[in-house]
Design a protein around this motif. Structure first.
Motif, mmCIF file in Angstrom:
data_model
loop_
_atom_site.group_PDB
_atom_site.id
_atom_site.type_symbol
_atom_site.label_atom_id
_atom_site.label_comp_id
_atom_site.label_asym_id
_atom_site.label_seq_id
_atom_site.Cartn_x
_atom_site.Cartn_y
_atom_site.Cartn_z
ATOM 1 N N PRO A 40 9.224 -8.813 4.765
ATOM 2 C CA PRO A 40 9.216 -8.721 6.156
ATOM 3 C C PRO A 40 10.599 -8.413 6.926
ATOM 4 O O PRO A 40 11.700 -8.732 6.341
ATOM 5 C CB PRO A 40 8.978 -10.244 6.402
ATOM 6 C CG PRO A 40 9.482 -10.936 5.530
ATOM 7 C CD PRO A 40 9.182 -10.248 4.116
ATOM 8 N N GLU A 42 13.011 -9.508 9.514
ATOM 9 C CA GLU A 42 13.321 -10.685 10.061
ATOM 10 C C GLU A 42 14.583 -10.905 10.498
ATOM 11 O O GLU A 42 15.645 -10.369 9.694
ATOM 12 C CB GLU A 42 12.522 -11.978 9.399
ATOM 13 C CG GLU A 42 12.964 -11.803 7.997
ATOM 14 C CD GLU A 42 14.071 -13.006 7.567
ATOM 15 O OE1 GLU A 42 14.736 -13.240 8.367
ATOM 16 O OE2 GLU A 42 14.086 -13.166 6.533
ATOM 17 N N ASN A 43 15.145 -11.728 11.568
ATOM 18 C CA ASN A 43 16.086 -12.073 12.180
ATOM 19 C C ASN A 43 16.528 -13.407 11.910
ATOM 20 O O ASN A 43 17.500 -14.188 12.458
ATOM 21 C CB ASN A 43 16.542 -11.500 13.410
ATOM 22 C CG ASN A 43 15.833 -12.087 14.593
ATOM 23 O OD1 ASN A 43 14.700 -12.725 14.100
ATOM 24 N ND2 ASN A 43 16.301 -12.206 15.559
ATOM 25 N N LEU A 44 15.813 -14.266 11.018
ATOM 26 C CA LEU A 44 16.002 -15.736 11.072
ATOM 27 C C LEU A 44 17.239 -16.169 10.555
ATOM 28 O O LEU A 44 17.698 -17.180 11.120
ATOM 29 C CB LEU A 44 14.781 -16.191 9.972
ATOM 30 C CG LEU A 44 13.455 -15.701 10.217
ATOM 31 C CD1 LEU A 44 12.583 -16.465 9.235
ATOM 32 C CD2 LEU A 44 12.920 -15.717 11.609
ATOM 33 N N ARG A 68 13.563 -13.427 0.721
ATOM 34 C CA ARG A 68 13.715 -13.259 2.107
ATOM 35 C C ARG A 68 13.612 -11.973 2.662
ATOM 36 O O ARG A 68 13.289 -11.051 1.902
ATOM 37 C CB ARG A 68 14.849 -13.878 2.461
ATOM 38 C CG ARG A 68 14.844 -15.339 2.487
ATOM 39 C CD ARG A 68 14.342 -16.234 3.694
ATOM 40 N NE ARG A 68 14.745 -15.488 4.881
ATOM 41 C CZ ARG A 68 15.801 -16.161 5.519
ATOM 42 N NH1 ARG A 68 16.759 -17.088 4.815
ATOM 43 N NH2 ARG A 68 16.363 -15.746 6.625
ATOM 44 N N CYS A 204 9.745 -12.303 13.045
ATOM 45 C CA CYS A 204 9.494 -12.099 11.914
ATOM 46 C C CYS A 204 8.256 -11.027 11.563
ATOM 47 O O CYS A 204 7.395 -11.568 12.341
ATOM 48 C CB CYS A 204 9.118 -13.262 11.080
ATOM 49 S SG CYS A 204 8.796 -13.195 9.183
ATOM 50 N N SER A 205 8.227 -9.959 10.922
ATOM 51 C CA SER A 205 7.116 -9.026 11.127
ATOM 52 C C SER A 205 7.004 -8.363 9.667
ATOM 53 O O SER A 205 7.933 -8.047 9.013
ATOM 54 C CB SER A 205 7.365 -7.931 12.004
ATOM 55 O OG SER A 205 6.267 -7.129 12.292
ATOM 56 N N ARG A 206 5.589 -7.953 9.391
ATOM 57 C CA ARG A 206 5.462 -7.030 8.318
ATOM 58 C C ARG A 206 3.998 -6.635 8.454
ATOM 59 O O ARG A 206 3.257 -6.914 9.065
ATOM 60 C CB ARG A 206 5.491 -8.043 6.972
ATOM 61 C CG ARG A 206 4.169 -9.009 6.747
ATOM 62 C CD ARG A 206 3.933 -9.573 5.535
ATOM 63 N NE ARG A 206 2.926 -10.325 5.202
ATOM 64 C CZ ARG A 206 1.748 -9.863 4.762
ATOM 65 N NH1 ARG A 206 1.489 -8.588 4.441
ATOM 66 N NH2 ARG A 206 0.666 -10.730 4.898
ATOM 67 N N THR A 215 3.231 -10.452 13.388
ATOM 68 C CA THR A 215 4.401 -10.602 14.042
ATOM 69 C C THR A 215 4.455 -12.143 14.395
ATOM 70 O O THR A 215 3.701 -12.407 15.104
ATOM 71 C CB THR A 215 4.844 -9.620 15.100
ATOM 72 O OG1 THR A 215 4.536 -8.162 14.764
ATOM 73 C CG2 THR A 215 6.211 -9.925 15.517
ATOM 74 N N SER A 217 6.980 -14.159 16.614
ATOM 75 C CA SER A 217 8.052 -13.893 17.919
ATOM 76 C C SER A 217 8.108 -15.387 18.521
ATOM 77 O O SER A 217 7.257 -15.440 19.194
ATOM 78 C CB SER A 217 7.710 -12.801 18.860
ATOM 79 O OG SER A 217 8.600 -12.716 19.512
ATOM 80 N N TYR A 244 5.133 -19.185 8.229
ATOM 81 C CA TYR A 244 6.205 -18.277 7.720
ATOM 82 C C TYR A 244 5.918 -18.268 6.157
ATOM 83 O O TYR A 244 5.908 -17.386 5.649
ATOM 84 C CB TYR A 244 7.446 -18.984 7.921
ATOM 85 C CG TYR A 244 8.377 -18.752 9.270
ATOM 86 C CD1 TYR A 244 8.523 -17.336 9.550
ATOM 87 C CD2 TYR A 244 8.791 -19.710 9.997
ATOM 88 C CE1 TYR A 244 9.191 -17.070 10.729
ATOM 89 C CE2 TYR A 244 9.354 -19.350 10.975
ATOM 90 C CZ TYR A 244 9.734 -18.086 11.507
ATOM 91 O OH TYR A 244 10.097 -17.948 12.580
ATOM 92 N N PHE A 248 3.722 -14.598 5.717
ATOM 93 C CA PHE A 248 5.073 -13.865 5.487
ATOM 94 C C PHE A 248 5.730 -14.157 4.076
ATOM 95 O O PHE A 248 6.630 -13.606 3.729
ATOM 96 C CB PHE A 248 6.198 -13.943 6.447
ATOM 97 C CG PHE A 248 5.495 -13.677 8.016
ATOM 98 C CD1 PHE A 248 5.628 -12.061 8.265
ATOM 99 C CD2 PHE A 248 5.043 -14.648 8.819
ATOM 100 C CE1 PHE A 248 5.130 -11.880 9.655
ATOM 101 C CE2 PHE A 248 4.468 -14.243 9.882
ATOM 102 C CZ PHE A 248 4.572 -12.987 10.316
#
Length: 268
Positions: A40, A42-44, A68, A204-206, A215, A217, A244, A248
């Motif tokens: 994915p 993602e900016n986690l 991740r 978080c998107s895939r 997604t 968000s 999550y 994902f």
């Protein structure tokens, strides 16, 4: 991790692909699409107070050993390492992202120029979220139809290229090859500046097997169909970690902090 053969085998297992016999275009297309499905965007890490290290082994450890995702520097950086180990020629390219007619700061995005054995160069980008499902032909001047939209490469000033999706400019890329360390400034900006989209949002998107996009968000779970249909669900705090994990493939021990929410003394 650290053994090159084991790293490569584990990476291929992560994205569900067998090692290609030849580093050709069909192999690149499969690797590209499978990466978008398995890993994915993602900016986690920004909201989990995790360090982001732009070094080949650190990126492989995050994407493969820790299962991740990441943002552009991480995903395309790790993908570049995999492609090189499989025999592709790969260059890192810098791009500025369009926000309407306005361009972002330099090095805001990183993507790849990939040369399979046939000799024709392709643009690969597994680190932009919604984008092309397959690589784009670098020297093609006409429309390029893709499940993700209709793409076109348009000449820009100083020898750069604008990448357009469905007639709208997405980003402006430079043709000059860069080193991974060149993107430290762009990564720092995206991780820390208050105007950065990544600082102000949690995403978080895939891609899915059938061409849909999932997604998450913040707490809003969005399903976008291949036909553009859209469904939204507001998740409770207790549903976040399960989503999550189940949607994902990310096993987190705590939920990321929502942007704008200050950490308390315990760090939660």
């Amino acid at each position: 991790m650290g053994d090159e053969h084991q790293d490569t085998a584990a990476y291929l297992r992560r994205i569900g692909v067998t090692r290609p016999a030849v580093p050709d275009l069909p192999a690149l297309r499969e690797l590209h699409r499978r990466h978008l499905i398995a890993v994915p965007f993602e900016n986690l890490s920004l909201h989990l107070d995790e360090e982001i290290v732009l070094e080949d082994q650190a990126l492989l450890d995050k994407v493969v050993a820790r299962s991740r995702g990441g943002f552009c520097y991480e995903l395309n950086g790790a993908f570049a390492s995999l492609l090189r180990r499989l025999g592709f020629q790969v260059d890192l390219l810098a791009a500025r992202v369009f926000d309407g007619e306005r361009l972002s700061v330099p090095y805001a995005h990183m993507l790849l120029r990939v040369q399979p054995v046939e000799g024709t160069a392709w643009l690969a980008d597994v680190g932009f979220g919604r984008h092309s499902h397959y690589p784009l032909a670098l020297e093609e001047t006409g429309d390029q139809d893709d499940p993700g939209g209709t793409f076109r490469l348009r000449p820009a000033p100083e020898g750069d290229l604008d990448v357009l999706r469905d007639g709208q400019p997405v980003y402006r890329l430079e043709r000059r090859a860069r080193a991974l360390s060149d993107f430290e400034g762009g990564s720092w900006y995206n991780r820390t500046h208050p105007d950065s989209t990544f600082v102000r949002s949690l995403v978080c998107s895939r891609l899915t097997e059938d061409g849909c996009r999932l997604t998450l968000s913040g707490r809003q779970f969005v399903t976008t169909g291949a036909d553009g249909s859209r469904g939204e669900t507001e998740l409770s705090e207790g549903q976040l970690l399960e989503t999550y994990r189940e949607r994902f493939g990310l096993r987190l021990d705590r939920a990321p902090r929502e942007p704008g929410r200050r950490a308390d003394a315990s760090g939660a």
